[in-house]
Each structure stands twice: as structure tokens, then as C-alpha cells.
Design a protein around this motif. Sequence first.
Motif, short mmCIF file in Angstrom:
data_model
loop_
_atom_site.label_atom_id
_atom_site.label_comp_id
_atom_site.label_asym_id
_atom_site.label_seq_id
_atom_site.Cartn_x
_atom_site.Cartn_y
_atom_site.Cartn_z
N LEU A 40 14.03 -3.86 4.54
CA LEU A 40 14.08 -2.65 5.35
C LEU A 40 15.52 -2.18 5.55
O LEU A 40 15.80 -0.97 5.52
N GLU A 41 16.42 -3.12 5.72
CA GLU A 41 17.84 -2.74 5.86
C GLU A 41 18.37 -2.14 4.58
O GLU A 41 19.16 -1.18 4.61
N TRP A 44 17.13 1.57 4.19
CA TRP A 44 17.89 2.50 5.02
C TRP A 44 19.31 2.67 4.50
O TRP A 44 19.81 3.80 4.39
N TRP A 47 18.97 4.10 0.36
CA TRP A 47 18.27 5.33 0.03
C TRP A 47 18.59 6.48 0.98
O TRP A 47 18.56 7.65 0.57
N PHE A 48 18.86 6.18 2.23
CA PHE A 48 19.08 7.26 3.19
C PHE A 48 20.54 7.43 3.62
O PHE A 48 20.93 8.51 4.06
N MET A 49 21.33 6.38 3.50
CA MET A 49 22.72 6.46 3.96
C MET A 49 23.73 6.21 2.84
O MET A 49 24.93 6.42 3.05
N ARG A 53 20.77 8.27 -2.19
CA ARG A 53 20.34 9.61 -1.78
C ARG A 53 20.30 10.57 -2.96
O ARG A 53 19.44 11.45 -3.03
N LEU A 224 9.75 2.56 0.12
CA LEU A 224 10.18 3.95 0.07
C LEU A 224 9.06 4.85 -0.43
O LEU A 224 8.80 5.93 0.14
#
Length: 256
Positions: A40-41, A44, A47-49, A53, A224
Motif C-alpha cells: 500500500l505504501e 501511494w 503511482w500517486f506521488m 504518475r 491500483l
Amino acid sequence: MKKPMSLALGLLGTGIVLLLWWVTSNQSRELYYPPAQDVLESVWAYWFMGEGRADLLSSLANLSRGLLLGIGGGFLLGLIIGQVRFVRYGLTPTLEFVRAIPGTALIPFAIVIFGLGDQMKIFIIALGTLFPVLLNVIDGVRSIPRESHDTAKSFGITGWAKQRFVIIPAVMPRAVAGITVAIPLSLILVVTSEMRGSRDGIGAFLITASNSFNQSAVWGVIILLGVLGFTLTTVFTLIENRLLAWDRGLHGRDNT
């Protein structure tokens, strides 16, 4: 049962599964069953930070273009085939032939025609998502009662006015059912189309992570994709409620 209650129960079930995964994976030493916290870390952070991206946006752009082309093409072609008999007889054998071929099996053909760029991926997504909408629209057109056509004729409603006020509203529930099937299918097709010779997108990253035995990254892609599928379906459900509010009111149906 109202849809908000169904959504709440679905989130509760998902939460229970994630909790079990969190507890059992943290106690596991298996290479192919990494700790949930690490996965999960990484989702995040990457993919998101982080760098992921760009791949995520690339996949979403191709998915949206291919899905819109598939939905639009399926809807328009379905209206024509459903109403024009000689077109239906002329195209049905070809459509049945193409429909029997899995979209992923056409990737080598699409690569020859379009190369390895975004056009190939958009083509595969559009072709795969066209048929659920197309077949539902055709069925919807052919299921319109004869009385509806006779009533429109008696009031002088023809041409585009008939399409707008009689045909299209009648087939919308079937079209929405086809789109509901096409959305998760588009997610599958965008990933598989990126697995062949592509350097961008979620599918390309998944192949790289799998070949390097980065199991946390592989599991991260799975999470994801689940999040994307849930988000897309939820957004379309909200749009569907707007599109078919009149139909539910007419038939006295609630959001089940």
C-alpha cells in the motif's frame, strides 16, 4: 436495497478483506506474499506521488479515448443496424466473425497496422468495448414495441425527431447496460495492450516488475487496478442515475 447501502456494504467487505490481508501478510515470509503495508505504501508513493504518475496518466488517457470511441461507435452503429434491415443483413456475418476473436488476439495485427504507439492501444480498447454497447443497442432498437412506431407516425414524428424522442430514449437502458460491461473490459484491454513492446503505461510497468520478481510492485499494480475499476464504475453509476432517472420514475424502480 438502496445503492448507498449497497456501496457501504461493499466497502465494509473490502475493508474486511484488506484487514485479513494486512494481518496474515505481515506474519508471512513468503516471497510472493509481501506485507500489505509495503504494498500500500508503494502504491501511494509510486503511482500517486512519484514517477508512476506519468504511466498512470498515459494509461488513463488511452483508456478514456478508446472507451469513448467504442461507446460512440457501438451506439451509432447499433442504431443503424437495428433500424436498417439491409445493413443488418450485410454486416451481421462480419460483426459475428470479429466478435468471436478476443481483443488481445488482435494486438499483433494492431501493431502491424498502427505500430507500438498509443494508436494501437486505443484501437484495441475501442474494438473490445464496441461490442457490448453495439449488441445491447441493437437489441434495444428491435425491442421497441410496434405501437411506439405507430404512435410516432400518427403524430408526424419522423427523421431526427423520431430518433431523439422515441428511439434513443427507448434504447438508453440497454445502452447503459452495455457500457457497464465495457468499462471493466476497457481496463483489462488497456493493460494487456501495454504489455507488448510498450515503454509506457501500467501494463509495461507490470511486465517489468514481474520479470524482476518485484512482488510488492506486482501486488501494487493489482491494488491500483482494483481502485481504478471501482472508481470508474462508481462514477458511471452516478452518471447512470442522471441518465435514467426518468426511466426509473416511469417504471417505479428504486436504486437497487
